[in-house]
Structure formats: C-alpha cells, structure tokens
Design an enzyme around this catalytic site. Structure first.
Site, short mmCIF file in Angstrom:
data_model
loop_
_atom_site.label_atom_id
_atom_site.label_comp_id
_atom_site.label_asym_id
_atom_site.label_seq_id
_atom_site.Cartn_x
_atom_site.Cartn_y
_atom_site.Cartn_z
N HIS A 167 0.82 -1.21 0.00
CA HIS A 167 0.00 0.00 0.00
C HIS A 167 0.86 1.27 0.00
CE1 HIS A 167 -4.03 1.80 1.60
NE2 HIS A 167 -3.41 2.65 0.81
N HIS A 201 1.40 5.27 -2.08
CA HIS A 201 0.91 6.29 -3.01
C HIS A 201 2.13 6.96 -3.64
CE1 HIS A 201 -3.24 5.90 -1.59
NE2 HIS A 201 -2.70 5.69 -0.40
N ASN A 213 -5.23 6.02 -6.92
CA ASN A 213 -5.86 7.35 -6.73
C ASN A 213 -4.85 8.46 -6.97
OD1 ASN A 213 -4.69 6.36 -4.38
ND2 ASN A 213 -5.97 7.57 -3.02
N ASP A 241 -9.12 2.67 -3.53
CA ASP A 241 -8.56 3.21 -2.29
C ASP A 241 -8.66 4.73 -2.22
OD1 ASP A 241 -7.19 3.35 0.17
OD2 ASP A 241 -5.35 3.84 -0.89
N HIS A 249 -10.89 -0.14 0.88
CA HIS A 249 -10.76 0.90 1.91
C HIS A 249 -12.15 0.97 2.54
CE1 HIS A 249 -9.77 5.37 2.91
NE2 HIS A 249 -11.04 5.22 3.22
N HIS A 270 -5.71 -1.02 5.75
CA HIS A 270 -5.51 -0.21 6.97
C HIS A 270 -6.56 -0.36 8.08
CE1 HIS A 270 -8.11 2.41 4.61
NE2 HIS A 270 -7.14 2.85 3.85
N ASP A 298 0.79 2.47 3.77
CA ASP A 298 -0.10 3.54 3.30
C ASP A 298 0.68 4.85 3.16
OD1 ASP A 298 -2.27 4.96 2.42
OD2 ASP A 298 -3.46 4.76 4.26
ZN LIG Z 1 -7.18 4.01 2.08
#
Ligand SMILES: [Zn+2]
Length: 427
Positions: A61, A63, A95, A153, A180, A233, A306
């Site tokens: 996870h 970003h 995302n 997510d 999520h 998460h 995350d």
């Molecule tokens: Zn999330």
C-alpha cells in the site's frame, strides 16, 4: 553480478531454524544460503556479523503520486524512499491524478517505473471509472495490461451490486480486490478519532463505526459473491474481532494494518498535529493493543505503510484543513522492530511473514518474499542495535512522517533489489 552476504542472522521461517548463514546472489537470484560459503571469483562480499537479513520487504500500500504534479513524490523519489526502508517491492494505489483506470495509463506507468524506480513497483488499477463508484473499469483489459490488484482506495466502493460483481470478475482474473472500508456518511467532516481528544481539541471526530459498518458490509458481500478480498488499513479493536470471526468461518479475506496504528494513538495527535492526521485516524490504546494482538495471532496478515506523501505547505494548514495521510516507507521496518519485535509481541519470523512473505502472496509474487535459493535476490539487511531519532531529510520528497522527533531502533544498512545494491546506509 555476484554478491555474498556473510554471517547474517537469516530471518526467514522457510529456511527452518533461525541461524547465522551466508547468502550468495548471482545474476539477480539467490543461488545458495548456507554456512561458510567461499566467495566465487569477482564476488562482492558484505560482512554482516551482528546484522539481521530479511527477504526484501513487500509493501502492499503506497501512493507514488505519479501521475500528479510531482511536488509530493514521484516514481523516482518513491523508489529511493522504498530502498532506504528495505522495501524492494511495493504496490502503488490508483488514486493519482488522473486515476489509473485505463490500460494505456497503466502500461505507461509500468514503463515509467522500470526507468525511474529503484525497486519493483506494481500497480493496482481502479475498480470503478474515475474512481467515481458508478461503473466498473475494464478489469479484464487492466489485468492483461498488468494490474496486480484492483481498488478504489481513498474511497469506498459502497454499491453492493458493483462491489460483488467486481469480486467475481477479479477472482476470475486471479487478482485480489483491496477495499478501503469506510462509510463516509459516518465519517462526515471528521478529522481525528471521535473521543476525548477530539472533544478536547474541539475537532470533528471519526467514529469507529465508519470502519466497522463498512467492514461488516464488505464481509457480507464476500460471503455472497466469493472472490478474494483484502481489507486495507485496519485501525480499531472491533475490526480485528470482525476479521477474526470471518477467518474462523473460512472467508477468503486478508487484512493489513499500518505502522502508525501499532506505534501511536490519538493521545499523540495534539503534539504531533497534522503530521499525525491520516485515514483512518489514530485510535485509542485499547485499539492499538488489539491490532498488535491481531498481528501476533494471524488475524492480520501484513503491515503496509499507506505511504501518503503531502507537501509541507499542505500539512501546514493544520489538523482541520490539512490533507489526510503520512509517509512511512523509510521507517517501516524500524517501527515494526521497535513496537512489535523488541517488546516481544512477535518473533523475527513472524515479522518476515508480515513484511515479506504474506504481502508477496497477496500479490502473487512467487519469486519474492523468501530467502530460499531460486528466489529473486531482494534483501534487507538490518542493524538491530542502531537507535536514532527520526528526522529530515527524508529520501521521500515529503516530510509528513508521524515518527518525526521519535526514537526508533533498527536501521536498514543495505538493500538489494534483484541482485543490485539500491541502498547503503551512510555511517
Ligand atoms: Zn485508504
């Protein structure tokens, strides 16, 4: 290219009893792991006495913020941050801006990652077009283009018909659906956990039911539709209980929690400010303890970061207005060692499962997550005695770490990705 790591404590339960071993990597693969390997000619040798050797960590996870404006992160800086944290494989969330919902963008991103990212980057594609929750993406075409998983997510795919269709179609493709689980109608304008701290600070709170109601609904969908569901998460004790019961009933579900939920609570928020603002929010001590219990007893399968970089100017807007999210790649292993292994909650072997073999299994990475011969030479070498305060500069382009100013124990001294040294700690 040949590399011999000598006399490391090899932490992989797949090898049998834990002991000090040498590991030889040749042409990107682990070729031998045994005591007293003689270095072949032209082989680089690393003296790893006193150090712990793990299979490179797999973070399910992150970003990467690419595509995007590049201010917070891009594929290059993400790769550097991952390498510094011993993370040799990571799954990038869709995302981005624009969101990764088309085969052409996905193919382009995979090509960019091969050029720019120091570690193995895999991509999750969006479940719904534009992540808008109204129509599914072309899951089959995205899978053919290399999507490793599907998720919206950042948002919750609440439409049950769409979600269950997605579970069925992703199952046919052999890919997990990552959810999520957050009921946004419960979250409302909340920014921190609903409780004594939100009341004291006069801030709108997020009830745990935002997570548990969504999670209950997602588990019911899985029961109806089948498929393979991974919950992102987890943050609270009630969720751990729901997961434990679902697994006992045989549901094919896995789950992750994040380093911040096992190290910090809402009580740390007043001093830490927006650098401790993320979704779901930090909860109470009882939640933190329940998550640790879930990691120890097998209810929770992995720790994922995350990793969510944001520019300092955005985080400077304060708890009410700053965006949600914290970085985590560089502190992943140290946070888990400090808060899980050194206090005796879990063993080194369990940590290997949580950070390497289980996430590799989730993503179907058959040649990653273990130190067995034949596997990719993805390695993280750790100095368990190094103790330090977390502070900038970070390799990430952003500095929104919840561990800033905190002491951690355990430092990544060397990271190897498919036989190449991608990080070496400055002494
Ligand atoms: Zn999330």
């Amino acid at each position: 290219m040949k590399l011999l790591i000598r006399r490391a404590l090899a932490a992989d339960p797949a090898l049998g009893p834990e002991k000090v071993r040498d590991l030889l990597a040749e042409n990107g693969r682990i070729t031998r792991i045994a005591a007293g390997i003689t270095p072949p000619r032209g082989c680089a040798v690393v003296d790893a006495r006193g150090l712990w050797l793990f299979p490179g960590f797999v973070d399910a996870h992150v970003h990467a913020r690419e595509p995007g404006d590049g201010k917070a992160e891009d594929l290059r800086s993400l790769g550097r941050a991952a390498a510094a944290g011993g993370v040799t494989s990571a799954l990038a969330m869709p995302n981005t801006s624009p969101p990764c919902d088309s085969p052409s963008l996905l193919k382009d991103l995979r090509a960019r990652a091969r050029r720019k990212c120091a570690v193995n980057l895999f991509f999750a594609a969006a479940l719904t077009r534009g992540r808008a929750g109204r129509a599914l993406t072309g899951l089959e075409k995205l899978s053919a283009a290399g999507a490793a998983a599907f998720t919206d997510d950042g948002g919750w795919l609440s439409d049950r018909d769409l979600f269950e269709e997605a579970l069925r179609r992703a199952w046919d493709l052999g890919a997990p659906v990552l959810q999520h689980s957050e009921d946004f109608s419960v979250t409302g304008p909340g920014v921190v956990n609903l409780g004594p701290v939100s009341r004291r600070l006069g801030l709108p709170g997020i009830d745990r039911r935002a997570e548990t109601l969504a999670l209950r609904s997602d588990l019911a969908s899985l029961r109806r539709a089948g498929g393979r569901l991974h919950i992102q998460h987890l943050s609270c004790a009630a969720s751990v209980g729901l997961l434990r019961r679902a697994k006992a009933a045989g549901l094919p579900v896995t789950a992750e929690t994040c380093p911040h939920y096992i190290a910090l609570t809402e009580n740390d928020v007043p001093a830490g400010g927006a650098d401790l603002k993320m979704k779901p929010p930090l909860r109470a001590e009882a939640d933190r303890r329940a998550l640790i219990g879930g990691l120890a007893d097998g209810t929770i399968d992995m720790v994922a970061t995350d990793h969510a970089p944001h520019p300092a100017a955005e985080k400077a807007k304060g708890l009410l207005r700053a965006p949600f999210g914290v970085i985590g790649l560089e502190t992943l292993a140290a946070a888990c060692l400090t808060h899980l292994v050194f206090p005796g909650h879990i063993s080194r072997a369990r940590l290997t499962q949580l950070l390497s073999s289980n996430p590799a299994g989730l993503l179907g990475l058959r040649t990653k997550g273990s130190l067995l011969p034949g596997m990719d030479a993805d390695l993280a070498l750790i100095d368990p005695t190094a103790e330090y305060e977390v502070k900038p500069p970070f390799f990430s382009r952003s500095e929104n770490s919840p561990f800033k100013g905190r002491r951690l124990r355990g430092a990544v001294v060397l990271t190897v990705s498919e036989g190449r040294v991608v990080h070496r700690r400055r002494r």
